[in-house]
Design an enzyme around this catalytic site. Structure first.
Site, PDB file in Angstrom:
ATOM      1  N   ASN A 161      60.127  12.335  65.126  1.00 39.55           N
ATOM      2  CA  ASN A 161      60.045  11.777  66.475  1.00 39.55           C
ATOM      3  C   ASN A 161      61.359  12.055  67.192  1.00 39.55           C
ATOM      4  OD1 ASN A 161      58.894  10.273  68.644  1.00 39.55           O
ATOM      5  ND2 ASN A 161      60.185   8.528  68.083  1.00 39.55           N
TER       6      ASN A 161
ATOM      7  N   GLY B  34      54.987  17.068  78.235  1.00 42.03           N
ATOM      8  CA  GLY B  34      55.043  18.087  77.190  1.00 42.03           C
ATOM      9  C   GLY B  34      56.187  19.068  77.316  1.00 42.03           C
ATOM     10  N   SER B  35      57.295  18.660  77.936  1.00 41.48           N
ATOM     11  CA  SER B  35      58.413  19.610  78.031  1.00 41.48           C
ATOM     12  C   SER B  35      59.032  19.881  76.652  1.00 41.48           C
ATOM     13  CB  SER B  35      59.477  19.112  79.013  1.00 41.48           C
ATOM     14  OG  SER B  35      60.134  17.969  78.523  1.00 41.48           O
ATOM     15  N   ASN B  36      59.015  18.900  75.771  1.00 37.30           N
ATOM     16  CA  ASN B  36      59.501  19.164  74.401  1.00 37.30           C
ATOM     17  C   ASN B  36      58.537  20.074  73.645  1.00 37.30           C
ATOM     18  OD1 ASN B  36      62.086  17.623  73.654  1.00 37.30           O
ATOM     19  ND2 ASN B  36      60.914  16.155  74.879  1.00 37.30           N
TER      20      ASN B  36
ATOM     21  N   MET C  48      52.842   8.521  72.948  1.00 34.85           N
ATOM     22  CA  MET C  48      53.009   7.123  73.346  1.00 34.85           C
ATOM     23  C   MET C  48      52.253   6.128  72.461  1.00 34.85           C
ATOM     24  SD  MET C  48      55.153   7.350  75.713  1.00 34.85           S
ATOM     25  CE  MET C  48      55.135   5.762  76.547  1.00 34.85           C
ATOM     26  N   ARG C  49      51.786   6.587  71.322  1.00 33.41           N
ATOM     27  CA  ARG C  49      51.069   5.678  70.405  1.00 33.41           C
ATOM     28  C   ARG C  49      51.832   5.553  69.095  1.00 33.41           C
ATOM     29  NH1 ARG C  49      48.194   3.062  73.906  1.00 33.41           N
ATOM     30  NH2 ARG C  49      47.369   4.559  75.402  1.00 33.41           N
TER      31      ARG C  49
ATOM     32  N   HIS D 274      63.727  10.565  70.433  1.00 32.12           N
ATOM     33  CA  HIS D 274      63.893   9.350  71.235  1.00 32.12           C
ATOM     34  C   HIS D 274      65.063   9.554  72.198  1.00 32.12           C
ATOM     35  CE1 HIS D 274      63.452   5.122  72.142  1.00 32.12           C
ATOM     36  NE2 HIS D 274      64.762   4.989  72.052  1.00 32.12           N
TER      37      HIS D 274
HETATM   38  C1  GRF Z   1      61.173  12.502  75.945  1.00 36.23           C
HETATM   39  O1  GRF Z   1      62.269  12.074  76.714  1.00 36.23           O
HETATM   40  C2  GRF Z   1      61.209  11.896  74.570  1.00 36.23           C
HETATM   41  O2  GRF Z   1      62.483  11.603  74.122  1.00 36.23           O
HETATM   42  C3  GRF Z   1      60.424  10.625  74.742  1.00 36.23           C
HETATM   43  O3  GRF Z   1      59.419  10.933  75.671  1.00 36.23           O
HETATM   44  C4  GRF Z   1      59.865  11.992  76.515  1.00 36.23           C
HETATM   45  C5  GRF Z   1      58.784  13.047  76.474  1.00 36.23           C
HETATM   46  O4  GRF Z   1      58.999  14.076  77.384  1.00 36.23           O
HETATM   47  N1  GRF Z   1      59.917  10.191  73.473  1.00 36.23           N
HETATM   48  P1  GRF Z   1      58.061  15.367  77.376  1.00 36.23           P
HETATM   49  O5  GRF Z   1      56.610  14.898  77.443  1.00 36.23           O
HETATM   50  O6  GRF Z   1      58.342  16.138  76.131  1.00 36.23           O
HETATM   51  O7  GRF Z   1      58.454  16.114  78.615  1.00 36.23           O
END
Ligand code: GRF
Length: 205
Positions: free
Chosen positions: A110, A15-17, A93-94, A112
């Site tokens: 999304n 969940g860093s994003n 992841m789904r 990526h």
């Molecule tokens: C990120 O690198 C994103 O691009 C990919 O999964 C990773 C998720 O990282 N889809 P986080 O859970 O947000 O740290």
């Protein structure tokens, strides 16, 4: 000022994003707010981040669902119940079924960790390193019926260094992700993103 623009952030892990978006949303005048965090599994750090930020969180447990359509409907129900106008996939992841696109048309984002259309799917960073590419990066795109395929909103380049491993490259990619994803979400919330076929145009603020 923008209209009220609540979103649901969908997560599966660290969940860093999500954290970058939560932090951005603290700033006065930021366009979007996180109405709910939805995880496809329990016991992930992203849920702790939601709790620490005082944001509602829900688990729609993939392992308890009979099929993709049931799972997709449940996720959309939770998002709508919290007033979300968009779904923001952040390490989710789904793959959502088509009903999600029908319920949130042109309003699913999304991120990526590669320059699409190169290296779609799982383990994109490791595949880029193994392939020997000299540049990779980050793509934020709208979600369509195909995985990692919808119209591209933003891309940032990350050079691949000679000694890079999957981990070192991913760490630098994530730094860029944490900058670009909140910016794209703010633009979506302000109505600045116009889809013209496969091309996304950024309109003036
Ligand atoms: C990120 O690198 C994103 O691009 C990919 O999964 C990773 C998720 O990282 N889809 P986080 O859970 O947000 O740290």
């Amino acid at each position: 000022m923008t209209d009220h623009y609540p979103v649901a952030v969908l997560v599966s892990g660290n969940g860093s994003n999500l954290q970058a978006i939560l932090d951005a949303a603290e700033a006065p005048g930021y366009g979007a707010e996180v109405a709910v965090v939805i995880s496809d599994r329990p016991d992930v750090k992203a849920l702790d981040r939601a709790e620490a930020a005082g944001v509602p969180a829900a688990v729609v447990d993939w392992s308890m669902m009979s099929d993709r359509d049931t799972f997709t409907a449940a996720v959309c129900d939770v998002a709508e119940a919290h007033g979300a106008r968009a779904l923001v996939l952040a390490g989710f992841m789904r793959v959502l079924g088509p009903s999600a696109i029908a319920r949130f048309p042109d309003r699913i984002l999304n991120i990526h960790p590669a320059l699409l259309p190169s290296f779609p799917g799982l383990e994109a960073v490791g595949k880029a390193v193994a392939h020997g590419v000299k540049v990779s990066g980050v793509t934020v795109h709208f979600v369509d019926e195909e995985v990692d395929h919808g119209p591209i909103i933003a891309q940032e380049i990350v050079p691949v260094l000679p000694d890079d491993t999957e981990d070192t490259l991913h760490a630098r990619i994530q730094e860029i992700e944490h900058d670009v994803y909140p910016r794209v979400l703010d633009a979506l919330a302000r109505g600045r993103l116009r889809i013209d076929g496969r091309v996304v145009r950024w309109e003036e603020a």
